[in-house]
Design a protein around this motif. Structure first.
Motif, mmCIF file in Angstrom:
data_model
loop_
_atom_site.group_PDB
_atom_site.id
_atom_site.type_symbol
_atom_site.label_atom_id
_atom_site.label_comp_id
_atom_site.label_asym_id
_atom_site.label_seq_id
_atom_site.Cartn_x
_atom_site.Cartn_y
_atom_site.Cartn_z
ATOM 1 N N TYR A 105 54.608 74.861 -66.196
ATOM 2 C CA TYR A 105 54.304 73.497 -66.871
ATOM 3 C C TYR A 105 52.857 73.879 -67.851
ATOM 4 O O TYR A 105 52.280 72.739 -67.982
ATOM 5 C CB TYR A 105 54.159 72.406 -65.970
ATOM 6 C CG TYR A 105 55.709 71.889 -65.389
ATOM 7 C CD1 TYR A 105 56.528 71.213 -66.416
ATOM 8 C CD2 TYR A 105 55.848 72.348 -64.224
ATOM 9 C CE1 TYR A 105 57.609 70.804 -65.930
ATOM 10 C CE2 TYR A 105 57.385 71.946 -63.892
ATOM 11 C CZ TYR A 105 58.146 71.367 -64.371
ATOM 12 O OH TYR A 105 59.349 71.012 -64.114
ATOM 13 N N ASP A 106 52.448 75.149 -67.622
ATOM 14 C CA ASP A 106 51.046 75.226 -68.643
ATOM 15 C C ASP A 106 51.257 74.909 -69.956
ATOM 16 O O ASP A 106 50.485 74.371 -70.501
ATOM 17 C CB ASP A 106 50.892 76.698 -68.265
ATOM 18 C CG ASP A 106 50.167 77.126 -66.892
ATOM 19 O OD1 ASP A 106 50.134 76.289 -66.123
ATOM 20 O OD2 ASP A 106 50.117 78.427 -66.804
ATOM 21 N N GLY A 107 52.570 74.999 -70.305
ATOM 22 C CA GLY A 107 52.636 74.834 -71.793
ATOM 23 C C GLY A 107 52.366 73.231 -72.072
ATOM 24 O O GLY A 107 51.795 72.861 -72.950
ATOM 25 N N LEU A 108 52.747 72.551 -71.052
ATOM 26 C CA LEU A 108 52.680 70.881 -71.242
ATOM 27 C C LEU A 108 51.141 70.635 -71.025
ATOM 28 O O LEU A 108 50.720 69.873 -71.887
ATOM 29 C CB LEU A 108 53.665 70.449 -70.208
ATOM 30 C CG LEU A 108 54.907 70.207 -70.399
ATOM 31 C CD1 LEU A 108 55.629 69.361 -69.671
ATOM 32 C CD2 LEU A 108 55.278 69.785 -71.711
ATOM 33 N N THR A 109 50.605 71.301 -70.002
ATOM 34 C CA THR A 109 49.114 71.105 -69.852
ATOM 35 C C THR A 109 48.390 71.374 -71.353
ATOM 36 O O THR A 109 47.373 70.670 -71.674
ATOM 37 C CB THR A 109 48.661 72.025 -68.604
ATOM 38 O OG1 THR A 109 49.264 71.821 -67.902
ATOM 39 C CG2 THR A 109 47.108 71.703 -68.534
ATOM 40 N N GLY A 110 48.776 72.557 -71.876
ATOM 41 C CA GLY A 110 48.196 72.892 -73.319
ATOM 42 C C GLY A 110 48.379 71.882 -74.363
ATOM 43 O O GLY A 110 47.714 71.624 -75.272
ATOM 44 N N VAL A 143 49.549 67.108 -65.822
ATOM 45 C CA VAL A 143 50.773 67.522 -64.938
ATOM 46 C C VAL A 143 50.402 67.412 -63.224
ATOM 47 O O VAL A 143 49.452 68.120 -63.054
ATOM 48 C CB VAL A 143 51.328 68.842 -65.259
ATOM 49 C CG1 VAL A 143 52.454 69.223 -64.420
ATOM 50 C CG2 VAL A 143 51.706 68.977 -66.681
ATOM 51 N N VAL A 144 51.024 66.553 -62.790
ATOM 52 C CA VAL A 144 50.767 66.488 -61.285
ATOM 53 C C VAL A 144 52.062 66.886 -60.452
ATOM 54 O O VAL A 144 53.319 66.520 -60.635
ATOM 55 C CB VAL A 144 50.666 65.061 -61.061
ATOM 56 C CG1 VAL A 144 50.517 64.566 -59.536
ATOM 57 C CG2 VAL A 144 49.489 64.448 -61.713
ATOM 58 N N ASP A 188 47.785 58.545 -73.261
ATOM 59 C CA ASP A 188 47.535 59.189 -72.021
ATOM 60 C C ASP A 188 48.538 59.348 -71.092
ATOM 61 O O ASP A 188 49.190 58.672 -70.755
ATOM 62 C CB ASP A 188 46.506 58.238 -71.265
ATOM 63 C CG ASP A 188 46.124 58.741 -69.577
ATOM 64 O OD1 ASP A 188 46.594 59.721 -69.435
ATOM 65 O OD2 ASP A 188 45.239 58.080 -69.110
ATOM 66 N N VAL A 189 48.955 60.671 -71.097
ATOM 67 C CA VAL A 189 50.374 61.036 -70.757
ATOM 68 C C VAL A 189 50.352 61.993 -69.376
ATOM 69 O O VAL A 189 49.721 62.751 -69.252
ATOM 70 C CB VAL A 189 51.325 61.827 -71.747
ATOM 71 C CG1 VAL A 189 52.605 62.155 -71.054
ATOM 72 C CG2 VAL A 189 51.481 61.155 -73.043
ATOM 73 N N THR A 190 50.962 61.385 -68.469
ATOM 74 C CA THR A 190 50.886 61.907 -67.010
ATOM 75 C C THR A 190 52.300 62.347 -66.618
ATOM 76 O O THR A 190 53.261 61.283 -66.878
ATOM 77 C CB THR A 190 50.348 61.150 -65.935
ATOM 78 O OG1 THR A 190 48.898 61.157 -66.151
ATOM 79 C CG2 THR A 190 50.502 61.697 -64.577
ATOM 80 N N LEU A 191 52.577 63.696 -66.446
ATOM 81 C CA LEU A 191 53.970 63.997 -65.847
ATOM 82 C C LEU A 191 54.002 64.304 -64.216
ATOM 83 O O LEU A 191 52.899 65.080 -63.871
ATOM 84 C CB LEU A 191 54.352 65.420 -66.405
ATOM 85 C CG LEU A 191 55.592 65.853 -65.904
ATOM 86 C CD1 LEU A 191 56.884 65.131 -66.420
ATOM 87 C CD2 LEU A 191 55.873 67.393 -66.685
ATOM 88 N N ILE A 192 54.928 63.549 -63.533
ATOM 89 C CA ILE A 192 54.930 63.819 -62.197
ATOM 90 C C ILE A 192 56.117 64.634 -61.755
ATOM 91 O O ILE A 192 57.298 63.879 -62.064
ATOM 92 C CB ILE A 192 54.703 62.644 -61.354
ATOM 93 C CG1 ILE A 192 53.492 61.799 -61.814
ATOM 94 C CG2 ILE A 192 54.515 62.896 -59.983
ATOM 95 C CD1 ILE A 192 53.218 60.476 -61.204
#
Ligand SMILES: Cc1cc2nc3c(=O)[nH]c(=O)nc-3n(C[C@H](O)[C@H](O)[C@H](O)COP(=O)(O)OP(=O)(O)OC[C@H]3O[C@@H](n4cnc5c(N)ncnc54)[C@H](O)[C@@H]3O)c2cc1C
Length: 425
Positions: free
Chosen positions: A93-98, A103-104, A60-64
């Motif tokens: 950051y849509d690529g990372l969401t993909g 992404v926050v 479970d990865v969250t990028l802030i």
């Protein structure tokens, strides 16, 4: 999406994956995916977040990240040369969401390593099992007398790309033909060791076409610099007599400025600048300092094999903020560290053995649109320190034919396309 899991990756590396069985003890209830929070979505943090999900899609990865868009410093000197615009350096950051990264957009203001929580400016608290901190750099305001954040609006540093780059570009466009552009180069260690010298070349490129009576003077806090021979050869070939470099021993170190009057001071002289680009001394991003992750050097000590902080357990520091042995503070190094750190976390969570890490860096510099030079190195971990692998890297040759310089300029642009694709797509 071409995803492969962590076990396949380790197998592909040919590494012994001694499966420990129990894995990493999570804060949450049994069966809950390990929660990894990454702070900072630049070259290091965005890479790490993406590769955590690639190595183990259960994480479970969250990028802030505080900004909605990231502006790349690599190639930002070309904005000053007039060859590209900021838009071409801007990524979402849509690529990372993909890739399944949550992404926050918020600014982290506090880390509590005991409770394993972080707090944001937006008033949110996030719990983590493992935390990756990659805030980049901050400036030692006041180290140069008179140079603070307000002064940087008049004498931009442009060492974080975006608004500052645009201010500097506008000042270059507005200056008179015959003026002097002063670049103040900082002491080591700092972000992008060849950067100030590439910048001098890019500014000279612009001036030579539009204001040919002008000069660029680099006032340096050092007596030598990265790729020095190659830069000097390139400056002379493309902009003869236009760039002066003043080393520290010859009174090059800038000690003060009067930003309103456009004066730059060294110990024995005052220099009048048409445009002054002051690149101040640097330290780890301010969050690292607030979180107590820095030592007396202002940078973050880490286990260089995993990037786990030697100060706080389960907190990792990557990118420019970290002390990474012989690796320079570069975007490519940050990308490489992001992958090593992601693997360290993925294997730790699984209770497996971390494969032997390997790291890489190449720094291209563009002296002109068709004139590139580079320094490259592969690194390994020896006695706990990241060191260069003997005979694995090298510099562009001196006195190379025009075709070699042209080829390296093509490689530089291709490197940029590849690495930004690797990070943000
Ligand atoms: C002019 C110039 C040219 C360069 N050229 C090259 C080059 O050609 N090749 C190369 O390899 N390198 C180059 N570099 C160096 C490269 O830009 C850096 O080494 C790289 O950006 C480091 O990555 P990072 O992730 O550590 O930091 P950054 O890329 O700065 O990312 C840090 C991120 O953290 C975010 N952040 C910070 N604090 C918080 C917080 N509290 N909460 C939330 N988010 C936060 C920031 O908004 C930022 O997005 C250049 C640098 C400059 C200045």
């Amino acid at each position: 999406m071409n995803k492969f899991n962590r076990r396949q990756f380790i197998k592909a590396l040919g590494a012994a994956s001694a499966i420990g069985g129990l894995g990493f003890p999570l804060i949450g209830k049994a069966g809950t995916a390990a929660k990894v929070v990454v702070i900072g979505g630049g070259y290091a943090g965005a890479t790490c977040a993406k590769y955590l999900r690639i190595y183990d899609s259960d994480l479970d990865v969250t990028l802030i990240e505080k900004s909605e868009h990231y502006v790349s410093c690599p190639l930002s000197n070309e904005v000053l040369g007039g060859e590209r615009d900021i838009k071409s350096l801007t990524f979402g950051y849509d690529g990372l969401t993909g890739h399944g990264v949550n992404v926050v957009h918020d600014e982290v203001t506090k880390i509590d390593p005991t409770k394993k929580t972080i707090t944001t400016k937006g008033g949110k608290t996030h719990q983590y099992d493992m935390l990756v901190v990659s805030p980049g750099i901050s400036f030692k305001w006041g180290a140069i007398e008179g140079y603070d954040e307000a002064a940087s609006e008049l004498m931009p540093h442009a060492w974080k790309a975006g608004k500052q780059t645009e201010i500097l570009r506008k000042q270059l466009e507005a200056m008179e033909n015959g003026g002097t552009v002063i670049i103040s180069a900082p002491p080591n260690p700092f972000r992008c060791p060849p950067g100030p010298y590439e910048r001098a070349a890019q500014i000279a490129f612009y001036l030579s076409h539009h204001k040919p009576k002008s000069k660029v003077v680099i006032l340096d806090s050092k007596d030598k610099f990265s790729k020095q021979g190659l830069f000097m050869e390139g400056w002379e070939a493309l902009y003869p007599g236009m760039i002066d470099w003043v080393m520290a021993a010859n009174d090059g170190k800038v000690i003060g400025v009067d930003a309103k009057k456009g004066i730059v001071m060294t110990e024995f002289a005052e220099h009048k600048a048409a445009v002054a680009n002051i690149i101040p001394p640097q330290k780890a991003g301010i969050l690292a300092e607030i979180a107590g992750l820095t030592n007396d050097s202002g940078w973050c000590p880490v286990d260089q094999g995993t990037f786990e902080s030697t100060i706080h357990k389960d907190v990792y520091v990557i990118g420019d903020a970290s002390i990474a042995g012989k690796m320079p503070k570069s975007g490519y190094a940050a990308n490489s560290q992001g992958k090593v750190c992601a693997m360290a976390i993925a294997t730790k969570v699984a209770g497996e053995t971390m494969p032997e890490p390997s790291y890489v860096n190449t720094c291209y510099s563009l002296i002109g649109p068709h004139y590139g030079i580079s320094v490259a190195m592969v690194y390994e971990l020896k006695d706990g320190e990241v060191v260069g692998v003997k005979d694995a890297g090298g510099l562009s040759p001196m006195k190379a034919p025009e075709s070699t310089r042209r080829a390296e300029s093509i490689y530089a642009h291709s490197w940029y396309r590849n690495i930004t694709h690797d990070i943000f797509s």
